[in-house]
Enzyme design. Structure first.
Site, PDB file in Angstrom:
ATOM      1  N   CYS A   1       0.891  -1.147   0.013  1.00  0.00           N
ATOM      2  CA  CYS A   1      -0.099  -0.041  -0.052  1.00  0.00           C
ATOM      3  C   CYS A   1       0.929   1.347   0.045  1.00  0.00           C
ATOM      4  O   CYS A   1       1.918   1.300   0.772  1.00  0.00           O
ATOM      5  CB  CYS A   1      -0.581   0.082   1.188  1.00  0.00           C
ATOM      6  SG  CYS A   1      -1.672   1.398   1.477  1.00  0.00           S
TER       7      CYS A   1
ATOM      8  N   CYS B   1      -7.147  -1.044   1.707  1.00  0.00           N
ATOM      9  CA  CYS B   1      -6.153  -1.241   2.438  1.00  0.00           C
ATOM     10  C   CYS B   1      -6.797  -1.596   3.730  1.00  0.00           C
ATOM     11  O   CYS B   1      -7.372  -0.755   4.430  1.00  0.00           O
ATOM     12  CB  CYS B   1      -4.866  -0.409   2.546  1.00  0.00           C
ATOM     13  SG  CYS B   1      -3.845  -0.762   3.958  1.00  0.00           S
TER      14      CYS B   1
ATOM     15  N   CYS C   1      -5.003   1.074   6.587  1.00  0.00           N
ATOM     16  CA  CYS C   1      -5.211   2.687   6.589  1.00  0.00           C
ATOM     17  C   CYS C   1      -6.269   3.066   5.717  1.00  0.00           C
ATOM     18  O   CYS C   1      -6.705   4.210   5.826  1.00  0.00           O
ATOM     19  CB  CYS C   1      -3.856   3.327   5.897  1.00  0.00           C
ATOM     20  SG  CYS C   1      -3.959   3.188   4.091  1.00  0.00           S
TER      21      CYS C   1
ATOM     22  N   CYS D   1      -8.738  -5.287  -9.637  1.00  0.00           N
ATOM     23  CA  CYS D   1      -8.299  -4.352 -10.574  1.00  0.00           C
ATOM     24  C   CYS D   1      -7.678  -3.222  -9.845  1.00  0.00           C
ATOM     25  O   CYS D   1      -8.472  -2.396  -9.359  1.00  0.00           O
ATOM     26  CB  CYS D   1      -9.412  -3.880 -11.642  1.00  0.00           C
ATOM     27  SG  CYS D   1      -8.813  -2.902 -12.862  1.00  0.00           S
TER      28      CYS D   1
HETATM   29 ZN   LIG Z   1      -2.616   1.385   3.729  1.00  0.00          ZN
END
Ligand SMILES: [Zn+2]
Length: 165
Positions: A81, A129, A132, A152
């Site tokens: 991420c 994610c 976060c 995607c």
């Molecule tokens: Zn994150």
């Protein structure tokens, strides 16, 4: 005006009123009961992310297809991420979907959370994610075996860490 028309008319006005009240700025991220380990203010995110990362991760923008170098990344390694560096996808699950966005048939265990996204007059599965809350992309049901899923993902929402050795 009959009652049905009145209701439709009233409903449309409410939508317009809400849109106007929001000042047509970035669409707010959908209200969610989810809480995230990493929380920052909008200004803090803006300060640490590039413009492109900020628009995608924090405001669910979508990069232009074929615009991210990670679309053609073929080395072994881990995709993280771009907001908090949590490993979210492995090169093991990456494949070329031909769409112009990095595509994976599964995420790393427990790394990615999903929710229903009904924006743009479509019903899609948004994914982000889990640490976060940064928006990564969408999950579709037209992926390859063994899962049949196509994650995607915006390449600018991730960074790539090549496997050592
Ligand atoms: Zn994150």
């Amino acid at each position: 005006m009959n009652r049905r028309n009145f209701l439709i008319y009233g409903g449309t006005l409410s939508v317009i009123a809400i849109a106007a009240a929001k000042g047509f700025s970035w669409p707010a991220q959908a209200a969610s009961a989810e809480t995230f380990e990493i929380k920052k203010t909008d200004a803090e995110w803006r300060a640490i992310l590039t413009d492109e990362q900020y628009r995608i991760l924090r405001h669910e923008d979508t990069e232009r297809p074929f615009s991210s170098a990670l679309n053609t990344e073929k080395r072994k390694g881990t995709f993280q991420c771009a907001g908090c560096a949590l490993p979210v996808y492995s090169s093991e699950a990456k494949y070329d979907s031909g769409t112009g966005w990095p595509s994976f048939w599964q995420s790393l265990p427990g790394a990615v959370a999903t929710r229903e996204d009904n924006s743009l007059f479509m019903s899609r599965t948004e994914c982000h994610c889990r640490r976060c809350g940064g928006h990564l992309g969408h999950v579709f049901d037209d992926g390859p075996a063994p899962t049949g899923k196509r994650h995607c993902i915006n390449g600018f929402a991730m960074t790539f860490a090549p496997a050592s050795a």
